[in-house]
Design a protein around this motif. Structure first.
Motif, PDB file in Angstrom:
ATOM      1  N   GLU A 223       0.800  -1.226   0.000  1.00 14.67           N
ATOM      2  CA  GLU A 223       0.000   0.000   0.000  1.00 14.67           C
ATOM      3  C   GLU A 223       0.833   1.275   0.000  1.00 14.67           C
ATOM      4  O   GLU A 223       0.452   2.263  -0.630  1.00 14.67           O
ATOM      5  N   LEU A 224       1.958   1.271   0.695  1.00 14.60           N
ATOM      6  CA  LEU A 224       2.725   2.497   0.839  1.00 14.60           C
ATOM      7  C   LEU A 224       3.704   2.696  -0.310  1.00 14.60           C
ATOM      8  O   LEU A 224       4.216   1.720  -0.869  1.00 14.60           O
ATOM      9  N   PRO A 225       4.015   3.945  -0.647  1.00 18.32           N
ATOM     10  CA  PRO A 225       5.024   4.207  -1.677  1.00 18.32           C
ATOM     11  C   PRO A 225       6.387   3.642  -1.278  1.00 18.32           C
ATOM     12  O   PRO A 225       6.806   3.746  -0.121  1.00 18.32           O
ATOM     13  N   LEU A 226       7.055   3.046  -2.248  1.00 23.30           N
ATOM     14  CA  LEU A 226       8.391   2.487  -2.062  1.00 23.30           C
ATOM     15  C   LEU A 226       9.300   3.054  -3.140  1.00 23.30           C
ATOM     16  O   LEU A 226       9.003   2.957  -4.335  1.00 23.30           O
ATOM     17  N   LEU A 227      10.406   3.664  -2.721  1.00 26.76           N
ATOM     18  CA  LEU A 227      11.379   4.229  -3.650  1.00 26.76           C
ATOM     19  C   LEU A 227      12.621   3.354  -3.692  1.00 26.76           C
ATOM     20  O   LEU A 227      12.993   2.740  -2.690  1.00 26.76           O
ATOM     21  N   ALA A 228      13.280   3.322  -4.842  1.00 31.22           N
ATOM     22  CA  ALA A 228      14.527   2.583  -5.008  1.00 31.22           C
ATOM     23  C   ALA A 228      15.691   3.555  -4.989  1.00 31.22           C
ATOM     24  O   ALA A 228      15.674   4.568  -5.699  1.00 31.22           O
ATOM     25  N   ALA A 229      16.713   3.251  -4.180  1.00 30.02           N
ATOM     26  CA  ALA A 229      17.901   4.101  -4.081  1.00 30.02           C
ATOM     27  C   ALA A 229      19.147   3.246  -4.249  1.00 30.02           C
ATOM     28  O   ALA A 229      19.289   2.207  -3.605  1.00 30.02           O
ATOM     29  N   GLY A 230      20.041   3.701  -5.117  1.00 26.64           N
ATOM     30  CA  GLY A 230      21.296   2.995  -5.314  1.00 26.64           C
ATOM     31  C   GLY A 230      21.505   2.600  -6.755  1.00 26.64           C
ATOM     32  O   GLY A 230      20.888   1.660  -7.251  1.00 26.64           O
ATOM     33  N   GLY A 231      22.338   3.335  -7.456  1.00 26.04           N
ATOM     34  CA  GLY A 231      22.639   3.008  -8.846  1.00 26.04           C
ATOM     35  C   GLY A 231      21.598   3.467  -9.839  1.00 26.04           C
ATOM     36  O   GLY A 231      21.591   3.015 -10.983  1.00 26.04           O
ATOM     37  N   ILE A 232      20.716   4.378  -9.445  1.00 25.59           N
ATOM     38  CA  ILE A 232      19.687   4.892 -10.357  1.00 25.59           C
ATOM     39  C   ILE A 232      20.228   6.168 -11.009  1.00 25.59           C
ATOM     40  O   ILE A 232      20.384   7.189 -10.340  1.00 25.59           O
ATOM     41  N   ALA A 233      20.519   6.100 -12.293  1.00 26.08           N
ATOM     42  CA  ALA A 233      21.157   7.255 -12.936  1.00 26.08           C
ATOM     43  C   ALA A 233      20.748   7.460 -14.369  1.00 26.08           C
ATOM     44  O   ALA A 233      21.217   8.410 -15.006  1.00 26.08           O
ATOM     45  N   ASP A 234      19.891   6.595 -14.913  1.00 28.21           N
ATOM     46  CA  ASP A 234      19.425   6.782 -16.285  1.00 28.21           C
ATOM     47  C   ASP A 234      18.059   6.124 -16.439  1.00 28.21           C
ATOM     48  O   ASP A 234      17.495   5.582 -15.482  1.00 28.21           O
ATOM     49  N   ALA A 235      17.531   6.178 -17.648  1.00 24.14           N
ATOM     50  CA  ALA A 235      16.185   5.659 -17.891  1.00 24.14           C
ATOM     51  C   ALA A 235      16.100   4.166 -17.629  1.00 24.14           C
ATOM     52  O   ALA A 235      15.123   3.681 -17.046  1.00 24.14           O
ATOM     53  N   LEU A 236      17.122   3.415 -18.039  1.00 25.82           N
ATOM     54  CA  LEU A 236      17.076   1.966 -17.869  1.00 25.82           C
ATOM     55  C   LEU A 236      17.084   1.577 -16.396  1.00 25.82           C
ATOM     56  O   LEU A 236      16.288   0.744 -15.955  1.00 25.82           O
ATOM     57  N   SER A 237      17.982   2.172 -15.609  1.00 19.11           N
ATOM     58  CA  SER A 237      18.028   1.818 -14.190  1.00 19.11           C
ATOM     59  C   SER A 237      16.752   2.232 -13.470  1.00 19.11           C
ATOM     60  O   SER A 237      16.282   1.535 -12.571  1.00 19.11           O
ATOM     61  N   ALA A 238      16.159   3.352 -13.874  1.00 15.30           N
ATOM     62  CA  ALA A 238      14.893   3.772 -13.270  1.00 15.30           C
ATOM     63  C   ALA A 238      13.764   2.816 -13.653  1.00 15.30           C
ATOM     64  O   ALA A 238      12.956   2.414 -12.812  1.00 15.30           O
ATOM     65  N   ALA A 239      13.706   2.443 -14.924  1.00 13.76           N
ATOM     66  CA  ALA A 239      12.654   1.537 -15.377  1.00 13.76           C
ATOM     67  C   ALA A 239      12.763   0.176 -14.706  1.00 13.76           C
ATOM     68  O   ALA A 239      11.762  -0.418 -14.302  1.00 13.76           O
ATOM     69  N   ARG A 240      13.973  -0.316 -14.575  1.00 17.33           N
ATOM     70  CA  ARG A 240      14.157  -1.619 -13.935  1.00 17.33           C
ATOM     71  C   ARG A 240      13.697  -1.582 -12.483  1.00 17.33           C
ATOM     72  O   ARG A 240      13.082  -2.523 -11.981  1.00 17.33           O
ATOM     73  N   ALA A 241      14.009  -0.499 -11.778  1.00 15.33           N
ATOM     74  CA  ALA A 241      13.593  -0.390 -10.383  1.00 15.33           C
ATOM     75  C   ALA A 241      12.076  -0.416 -10.256  1.00 15.33           C
ATOM     76  O   ALA A 241      11.521  -1.098  -9.392  1.00 15.33           O
ATOM     77  N   MET A 242      11.395   0.311 -11.131  1.00 11.28           N
ATOM     78  CA  MET A 242       9.931   0.338 -11.070  1.00 11.28           C
ATOM     79  C   MET A 242       9.332  -0.983 -11.538  1.00 11.28           C
ATOM     80  O   MET A 242       8.319  -1.438 -11.008  1.00 11.28           O
ATOM     81  N   TYR A 243       9.954  -1.611 -12.492  1.00 13.00           N
ATOM     82  CA  TYR A 243       9.488  -2.921 -12.946  1.00 13.00           C
ATOM     83  C   TYR A 243       9.538  -3.947 -11.816  1.00 13.00           C
ATOM     84  O   TYR A 243       8.684  -4.840 -11.721  1.00 13.00           O
ATOM     85  N   HIS A 244      10.522  -3.812 -10.949  1.00 16.02           N
ATOM     86  CA  HIS A 244      10.680  -4.786  -9.862  1.00 16.02           C
ATOM     87  C   HIS A 244       9.947  -4.394  -8.589  1.00 16.02           C
ATOM     88  O   HIS A 244      10.119  -5.047  -7.562  1.00 16.02           O
ATOM     89  N   GLY A 245       9.123  -3.356  -8.652  1.00 13.43           N
ATOM     90  CA  GLY A 245       8.236  -3.085  -7.525  1.00 13.43           C
ATOM     91  C   GLY A 245       8.308  -1.698  -6.937  1.00 13.43           C
ATOM     92  O   GLY A 245       7.504  -1.363  -6.070  1.00 13.43           O
ATOM     93  N   ALA A 246       9.277  -0.880  -7.340  1.00 13.01           N
ATOM     94  CA  ALA A 246       9.374   0.469  -6.789  1.00 13.01           C
ATOM     95  C   ALA A 246       8.292   1.369  -7.375  1.00 13.01           C
ATOM     96  O   ALA A 246       7.897   1.215  -8.532  1.00 13.01           O
ATOM     97  N   ASP A 247       7.845   2.320  -6.572  1.00 14.07           N
ATOM     98  CA  ASP A 247       6.878   3.315  -7.031  1.00 14.07           C
ATOM     99  C   ASP A 247       7.564   4.592  -7.508  1.00 14.07           C
ATOM    100  O   ASP A 247       6.898   5.540  -7.923  1.00 14.07           O
ATOM    101  N   GLY A 248       8.868   4.609  -7.418  1.00 10.95           N
ATOM    102  CA  GLY A 248       9.623   5.768  -7.849  1.00 10.95           C
ATOM    103  C   GLY A 248      11.089   5.563  -7.555  1.00 10.95           C
ATOM    104  O   GLY A 248      11.498   4.530  -7.006  1.00 10.95           O
ATOM    105  N   VAL A 249      11.896   6.549  -7.911  1.00  8.21           N
ATOM    106  CA  VAL A 249      13.339   6.431  -7.731  1.00  8.21           C
ATOM    107  C   VAL A 249      13.871   7.591  -6.898  1.00  8.21           C
ATOM    108  O   VAL A 249      13.355   8.707  -6.948  1.00  8.21           O
ATOM    109  N   TRP A 250      14.895   7.291  -6.134  1.00  9.19           N
ATOM    110  CA  TRP A 250      15.583   8.241  -5.259  1.00  9.19           C
ATOM    111  C   TRP A 250      16.983   8.379  -5.847  1.00  9.19           C
ATOM    112  O   TRP A 250      17.773   7.443  -5.823  1.00  9.19           O
TER     113      TRP A 250
END
Length: 406
Positions: A223-250
């Motif tokens: 239910e709660l927003p979950l952000l991914a932090a660590g190694g997020i620096a381009d479109a691919l890394s952001a997309a992969r994080a959200m694909y695996h369950g993140a609601d956004g990127v940090w």
């Protein structure tokens, strides 16, 4: 506020930057340990549909256009960076350690003068040589200034702080590097989690790769927003994080290499020039705040003391330069003499040898940084590129099977 509910159209389209990544990038995950685990892992908990908007729990909760949050990095994430990110449709976070509460209020008011869109303040919770990095006075300042989001890092906030912030309508996020820490944060009643993987720059206790940690924390709360932090620096890394369950990127390291970041130009250039293998963990830095483990750029002083940090002198009169801790504020422009192994990152006000200074950096992020760009451009290109990539989950599935070799 911007987003789908305020009538504001999507930001203008920009050509997305390169979205590929080297095979040895630190973000590349270890993959799922079994077919059963793969079946249980969350898949695309977002809608990628209208107006180039990535609709997630985060965007819906705060009414923003993009599920992008810039990390609240002390000394570097000052009002110009916060404003630029929020104006671009993300959420800018002010870094607030070790600023006294009156200086924090001035920073918040400067942000309010530059944007009416959501932003936040990021606090480090620990005791340093000069006292607690975050105090009740800081919390009361955020409440009185009606800050939309407050995030905590390193330690858990007191339950009373969480209760009072939430009672004031302020969303409370906690950065977690493990499942156990996240469970304790959820027990406090927080509004969101930031999954800090071991690839993340700066102060980092994590031992779990980013994508694996995202999956683990996603299983704790649907239910709660979950952000991914660590190694997020381009479109691919952001997309992969959200694909695996993140609601956004940090996003931290990438935003240091932005025009608006208050980082020393030489520090920014080192991030552009660096690669996946150019960062490491160390406990070397910190007469001001001794002992915490950091992921940093492997410059001369880090290489010199690698593996023998405990033998580094803790009492020394040697200095490595000067800086200004609270630039632009009345009473904050005094010169500060930086002791050897200082924990304070170099800014445009810093004079000295950067090879002797702490330079927080994620290796997997450096592998994806090609130039210093305006913060708004980074936000839009990363998010619009992620939007396109999420429309083709096959590509993301293939990338997720690569090993994390960091």
């Amino acid at each position: 506020m911007n987003g789908t509910n305020d009538g504001r159209g999507a930001p203008p389209s920009h050509r997305a930057g390169p979205s590929g990544a080297p095979r040895d990038s630190e973000l590349e995950d270890e993959g799922l340990s079994s077919d059963a685990e793969a079946e249980r892992a969350p898949r695309r908990p977002i809608q990628v549909m209208e107006d180039n908007t990535l609709h997630t729990r985060l965007t819906k909760d705060l009414g923003v256009h993009y599920p992008f949050v810039s990390a609240g990095m002390a000394f570097v994430a000052l009002p110009p960076l916060v404003i630029a990110v929020s104006e671009a449709g993300g959420i800018g976070m002010l870094g607030s350690a070790p600023e006294p509460a009156p200086f924090l209020r001035a920073r918040i008011q400067a942000i309010r003068a530059g944007t009416q869109r959501p932003f936040g303040v990021d606090f480090i919770l620990d005791h340093a040589r000069a006292g607690d990095l975050t105090t009740r006075e800081h919390i009361d300042t955020c409440i009185s200034e009606r800050v939309p989001v407050v995030a905590f890092h390193w330690s858990l906030p007191p339950a009373a702080w969480v209760k009072d912030l939430r009672a004031a309508g302020i969303r409370v996020w906690v950065q977690a590097g493990s499942v156990d820490f996240a469970k304790d944060a959820l027990a406090l009643g927080v509004d969101g989690l930031i999954a800090q993987g071991r690839q993340a720059a700066g102060y980092n206790r994590g031992t779990t790769p980013t994508l694996k940690l995202v999956r683990e924390l996603r299983a704790l709360t649907r239910e709660l927003p979950l952000l991914a932090a660590g190694g997020i620096a381009d479109a691919l890394s952001a997309a992969r994080a959200m694909y695996h369950g993140a609601d956004g990127v940090w996003v931290g390291t990438r935003m240091v290499a932005s025009v608006e970041a208050y980082a020393h130009p030489g520090y920014k250039q080192r991030l552009v020039d660096g690669d996946a293998r150019d960062s490491d963990f160390t406990t070397l830095f910190g007469p001001e705040w001794s002992g915490p483990r950091q992921r940093v750029l492997r410059n001369r002083v880090v290489r010199e003391w690698a593996g023998r940090e405990t033998k580094a002198p803790t009492q020394t009169k040697d200095t490595i330069g000067t800086t200004r801790l609270f630039p632009g504020l009345a009473g904050g422009d005094a010169l500060y003499t930086m002791p050897r192994f200082s924990a304070f990152v170099p800014t445009p006000d810093t004079q000295g040898d950067l090879e002797e200074m702490v330079l927080p950096a994620s290796g997997s992020s450096m592998a994806r940084i090609e130039s210093v760009q305006p913060a708004g451009q980074i936000v839009v290109e990363m998010m619009e590129g992620a939007h396109r990539l999420l429309a083709n989950p096959y590509e993301l599935e293939a990338d997720a099977d690569e090993n994390d070799r960091s």
